[in-house]
Scaffold this motif. Structure first.
Motif, PDB file in Angstrom:
ATOM      1  N   ILE A  28       1.048  -1.558   0.163  1.00  0.00           N
ATOM      2  CA  ILE A  28      -0.053  -0.233   0.058  1.00  0.00           C
ATOM      3  C   ILE A  28       1.281   0.989  -0.057  1.00  0.00           C
ATOM      4  N   GLU A  29       0.214   2.559  -0.617  1.00  0.00           N
ATOM      5  CA  GLU A  29       0.887   3.956  -0.240  1.00  0.00           C
ATOM      6  C   GLU A  29       0.538   4.709   0.344  1.00  0.00           C
ATOM      7  N   PHE A  30       1.326   4.657   1.618  1.00  0.00           N
ATOM      8  CA  PHE A  30       0.652   5.350   2.348  1.00  0.00           C
ATOM      9  C   PHE A  30      -0.016   7.215   1.808  1.00  0.00           C
ATOM     10  N   ARG A  31      -0.457   7.898   2.669  1.00  0.00           N
ATOM     11  CA  ARG A  31      -0.691   9.223   2.415  1.00  0.00           C
ATOM     12  C   ARG A  31      -1.581  10.044   3.416  1.00  0.00           C
ATOM     13  N   LEU A  32      -0.923  11.566   3.769  1.00  0.00           N
ATOM     14  CA  LEU A  32      -0.998  12.106   4.938  1.00  0.00           C
ATOM     15  C   LEU A  32      -2.263  13.472   4.700  1.00  0.00           C
ATOM     16  N   ASP A  33      -3.158  13.153   5.395  1.00  0.00           N
ATOM     17  CA  ASP A  33      -3.716  14.701   5.059  1.00  0.00           C
ATOM     18  C   ASP A  33      -4.047  15.609   6.256  1.00  0.00           C
ATOM     19  N   SER A  34      -2.446  16.912   6.507  1.00  0.00           N
ATOM     20  CA  SER A  34      -2.416  17.450   7.098  1.00  0.00           C
ATOM     21  C   SER A  34      -3.868  18.626   7.354  1.00  0.00           C
ATOM     22  N   THR A  35      -4.834  18.788   7.273  1.00  0.00           N
ATOM     23  CA  THR A  35      -5.398  19.081   7.440  1.00  0.00           C
ATOM     24  C   THR A  35      -6.664  18.565   8.259  1.00  0.00           C
ATOM     25  N   SER A  36      -6.132  18.110   8.556  1.00  0.00           N
ATOM     26  CA  SER A  36      -7.487  16.591   9.130  1.00  0.00           C
ATOM     27  C   SER A  36      -7.137  16.793  10.695  1.00  0.00           C
ATOM     28  N   GLY A  37      -6.654  17.285  11.356  1.00  0.00           N
ATOM     29  CA  GLY A  37      -6.492  17.047  12.500  1.00  0.00           C
ATOM     30  C   GLY A  37      -5.833  16.345  13.301  1.00  0.00           C
ATOM     31  N   VAL A  38      -5.678  14.703  12.464  1.00  0.00           N
ATOM     32  CA  VAL A  38      -5.316  13.429  13.294  1.00  0.00           C
ATOM     33  C   VAL A  38      -3.788  13.648  12.587  1.00  0.00           C
ATOM     34  N   SER A  39      -3.246  13.257  13.682  1.00  0.00           N
ATOM     35  CA  SER A  39      -1.313  12.855  13.736  1.00  0.00           C
ATOM     36  C   SER A  39      -1.420  12.077  13.259  1.00  0.00           C
ATOM     37  N   PRO A  40      -0.327  12.468  12.596  1.00  0.00           N
ATOM     38  CA  PRO A  40       0.333  11.745  11.207  1.00  0.00           C
ATOM     39  C   PRO A  40       0.551  10.034  11.498  1.00  0.00           C
ATOM     40  N   TYR A  41       0.757   9.658  12.831  1.00  0.00           N
ATOM     41  CA  TYR A  41       1.277   8.508  13.198  1.00  0.00           C
ATOM     42  C   TYR A  41      -0.188   7.427  13.044  1.00  0.00           C
ATOM     43  N   LEU A  42      -1.145   8.145  13.846  1.00  0.00           N
ATOM     44  CA  LEU A  42      -2.444   7.566  13.934  1.00  0.00           C
ATOM     45  C   LEU A  42      -3.341   7.675  12.173  1.00  0.00           C
TER      46      LEU A  42
END
Lengths: 130, 299
Positions: A2-16
């Motif tokens: 799988i390929e990870f992505r990050l949503d910096s606006t979600s307010g959820v910490s990157p590790y979670l």
């Protein structure tokens, strides 16, 4: 893989976010037992994130019994999530359907229902933590 | 836990009056990527320049990797530094920079440096002055990393870069952290970047340390409380109000607390890194404002 992505606006910490993405991929059958997760360096190189964040996410997955690390090789999925929980979806959905009917009869509109659900969910999770 | 940087009562005064940094006591543990944030003029550059030995302290002490920052060449070899605006020698070629690096640094990794430059697609014969901002930043980072430092200090390295160049810079940096475990202190205004890369946070404001700690711990011990307007608030004993704002109906607080808030009158929300940084930067301006208004009351 799988390929990870990050949503910096979600307010959820990157590790979670990484943990959630693995769980979701497991639920949807995109990841199965024996599949390898990207190496820490691959994730770091792709997302430009702190390696400790990836390590922490993988440790959490290990802790949950979903993955295990083979030293020098990588981290592998050890369990699938789809079958066991899918069976429970039906009854839970029916129960929630009945609850929704009750809420509407009591005069709640969609937004109030959502707010009530989120608030209850949040206080229940807070009690779990406490 | 080993410590990369320790400061005790550290202060730096320019001229007779202006304290750029004052009474700064910190411990930066090794193995972290430390985000250093604060408004312009808060003392970030001064702190970094003190740590690398370019400035000497007016008061207090600073110890870097257990040594005096400007002590000996061996000390300097252990610390990498990328100054503000990633300076390079504009009339020298990229290859000249690498030669210079090899001559000046005992632990220089020439193979790694050449490979890194090849990966960035920069022509080694090109003069540094002709490079794009992103390429120049990559060159400066390559020079700092090729000396194989234990600690890398970066002063707003990505401030002038476009989003793609910024991402590439941070990718290079994070790969170095994954490969070598280098400790990084990075000053930046771009909290969204810090949210991805840093796991330790220092907030400086008006020459003082407002906040320092592991990001995860800081986020776990700060909450936003929203509730009906109230002028006097009673909160659990360990609860400290960092920021408060009121409308005629509503009160919003940002608090630091180790215990959960159960008062049903509050909606309790998690905060993100940006909320945290803004609250602590705003706290100073509130204090300043009170101090100023206090002065005005004096006859």
């Amino acid at each position: 893989m799988i390929e990870f992505r990050l949503d910096s606006t979600s307010g959820v910490s990157p590790y979670l976010q990484l943990v959630h993405q693995v769980r979701q991929a497991l639920r949807l059958g995109m990841l199965e037992e024996g599949d390898q997760l990207p190496t820490v360096k691959e994730v770091v190189a792709r997302l430009a994130i702190n390696p400790n964040t990836v390590l922490k996410a993988y440790r959490e997955l290990e802790h949950e019994g979903l993955a295990s690390a083979r030293p020098g090789v990588g981290t592998f999925i050890t369990r699938t999530l789809s079958d066991a929980s899918l069976a429970a979806h039906g009854p839970l959905r029916r129960e929630m359907g009945r609850w929704l009917v009750k809420a509407r009869q009591a005069g709640l509109d969609d937004e109030s229902i959502e707010a009530l659900f989120r608030d209850t969910f949040r206080s229940a999770s807070a009690e779990d933590v406490a | 836990m080993s410590v990369a940087v320790t400061t005790d009562g550290l202060g730096k005064r320019y001229g007779r009056r202006r304290w750029a940094l004052s009474d700064c006591s910190l411990e930066v543990p090794s193995g972290h990527v430390v985000g250093l944030v604060g408004p312009n003029g808060a003392g970030k550059t001064t702190l970094l320049n003190l740590a690398v030995g370019l400035l000497s302290a007016t008061t207090g002490t600073i110890s870097v990797l257990g040594g005096n920052p400007s002590d000996r060449p061996e000390q300097l070899a252990r610390v990498g530094f990328v100054a503000q605006d990633t300076p390079t020698y504009s009339h020298l070629s990229v290859a000249d920079h690498l030669h210079l690096g090899a001559r000046l640094n005992p632990g220089w990794d020439a193979h790694w440096a050449a490979k890194r430059i090849a990966e960035t697609g920069v022509d080694p014969t090109q003069k540094a002055g002709q490079l794009s901002g992103g390429q120049r930043a990559q060159l400066a980072l390559t020079l700092a990393l090729a000396k194989r430092p234990e600690l890398l200090l970066l002063d707003e390295p990505v401030a002038g870069l476009d989003p793609l160049a910024r991402r590439e810079f941070l990718q290079t940096l994070m790969i170095a952290v994954a490969d070598d475990g280098v400790t990084v202190v990075l000053s930046s205004h771009l909290v969204a970047d810090l949210e991805r890369v840093s796991d330790y946070l220092i907030v400086l404001a008006a020459a003082h340390v407002e906040l320092a700690g592991e990001v995860e711990h800081l986020l776990a011990t700060h909450r936003r409380l929203v509730g009906p307007r109230r002028d006097s608030v009673s909160l659990p004993g360990d609860c400290r109000v960092i920021d408060a704002s009121h409308t005629d109906r509503q009160t919003t607080l940002l608090v630091r607390t180790d215990t959960p808030i159960h008062d049903p009158a509050w909606i309790v929300e998690d905060i993100d890194l940006e909320d945290l940084v803004l609250a602590y930067m705003g706290q100073t301006s509130n204090v300043e404002r009170n101090r100023r208004s206090g002065l005005r009351v004096q006859p």
